[in-house]
Design a protein around this motif. Structure first.
Motif, mmCIF file in Angstrom:
data_model
loop_
_atom_site.group_PDB
_atom_site.id
_atom_site.type_symbol
_atom_site.label_atom_id
_atom_site.label_comp_id
_atom_site.label_asym_id
_atom_site.label_seq_id
_atom_site.Cartn_x
_atom_site.Cartn_y
_atom_site.Cartn_z
ATOM 1 N N LYS A 112 0.835 -1.204 0.000
ATOM 2 C CA LYS A 112 0.000 0.000 0.000
ATOM 3 C C LYS A 112 0.869 1.253 0.000
ATOM 4 O O LYS A 112 0.582 2.223 -0.721
ATOM 5 C CB LYS A 112 -0.928 0.008 1.217
ATOM 6 N N LEU A 113 1.932 1.240 0.788
ATOM 7 C CA LEU A 113 2.835 2.393 0.842
ATOM 8 C C LEU A 113 3.462 2.648 -0.524
ATOM 9 O O LEU A 113 3.539 3.792 -0.980
ATOM 10 C CB LEU A 113 3.929 2.159 1.885
ATOM 11 N N VAL A 114 3.896 1.584 -1.184
ATOM 12 C CA VAL A 114 4.541 1.735 -2.495
ATOM 13 C C VAL A 114 3.549 2.281 -3.525
ATOM 14 O O VAL A 114 3.877 3.164 -4.314
ATOM 15 C CB VAL A 114 5.122 0.390 -2.973
ATOM 16 N N ASP A 115 2.321 1.777 -3.503
ATOM 17 C CA ASP A 115 1.296 2.270 -4.430
ATOM 18 C C ASP A 115 0.978 3.742 -4.162
ATOM 19 O O ASP A 115 0.813 4.530 -5.097
ATOM 20 C CB ASP A 115 0.018 1.434 -4.308
ATOM 21 N N LYS A 116 0.900 4.101 -2.885
ATOM 22 C CA LYS A 116 0.641 5.497 -2.523
ATOM 23 C C LYS A 116 1.811 6.395 -2.924
ATOM 24 O O LYS A 116 1.622 7.534 -3.353
ATOM 25 C CB LYS A 116 0.386 5.605 -1.016
ATOM 26 N N LEU A 117 3.021 5.869 -2.781
ATOM 27 C CA LEU A 117 4.212 6.624 -3.170
ATOM 28 C C LEU A 117 4.196 6.900 -4.664
ATOM 29 O O LEU A 117 4.466 8.018 -5.106
ATOM 30 C CB LEU A 117 5.464 5.834 -2.782
#
Length: 220
Positions: A112-117
């Protein structure tokens, strides 16, 4: 969940496969040299990766990523290049500083963090060095590029990527005010040693080595 070391090996194998798409497999010594470890150390890790069905490997044979191993390697590479882009664009790190920090951040496992980044960065296609950033589905953008050394005298080209991403070379490029998008005109190719006389944007001409020409990717 993979260890940091296992992830580093998968990414290294993926990078080696990119260097020679016609021969995507690598040798143990080649991989050990890429990672800066002893061949025996690399062999021990390969056994672990094989047990997890991440590589296809026979003793003294070539190493090939399995589909699972390649997918995991691409995911790690995606995180690395997104973090490099974030550090460069949002935190004002120089392009010779981002790699070392991204090496640490790439091991964060939150999808999720990578997608948000990626969304926060407006879905970039390339990192600060011009390397393509894999998409969430594993697709990797392709750019038509050649080495500066392949450009003929009289032709003008644009820098699209850096082949040699060592700190010293990136700092040298910065000193010459060369970055992604910089226009370079090849004024002369010296037959004797392959060195080049070039003009960077509208500046005065300067001579660079054949090694320099083989370290930059450009597009005509």
């Amino acid at each position: 969940m993979l260890s940091y070391t296992e992830e580093n090996y998968l990414k290294a194998l993926l990078m080696l496969s990119f260097q020679n798409e016609e021969r995507p497999e690598a040798g143990t010594n080649e991989m050990a040299a890429h990672l800066g470890v002893k061949p025996a150390t690399a062999t021990d890790m390969l056994k672990k990766l094989k047990e997890k069905e991440l590589v296809s490997y026979q003793k003294y044979g070539k190493i090939l990523l399995t589909e699972l191993g390649r997918n995991k390697g691409i995911a790690i590479l995606r995180k690395h290049r997104l973090w490099e882009t974030f550090l460069y664009e949002k935190l004002d790190f120089s392009w010779d500083e981002v790699h070392e920090v991204a090496e640490q951040l790439e091991h964060i496992h939150s999808a999720k963090l990578v997608d948000k980044l990626e969304e926060f960065l407006n879905f970039p296609e390339f990192d600060p060095h011009g390397d393509p950033i894999p998409k969430a589905n594993g697709d990797i953008p392709i750019v038509d590029k050649i080495l500066l050394a392949e450009v003929r005298a009289g032709e003008t080209c644009k820098v699209v990527a850096v082949k040699d991403t060592s700190v010293l070379f990136l700092q040298y490029l910065e000193k010459l005010k060369i970055t992604i998008g910089t226009k370079i005109k090849v004024l002369e190719v010296i037959d004797f040693d392959g060195s080049l006389n070039i003009q960077i944007e509208k500046e005065e001409s300067r001579s660079v080595s054949m090694k320099f020409g083989e370290s930059l990717f450009v597009k005509r």
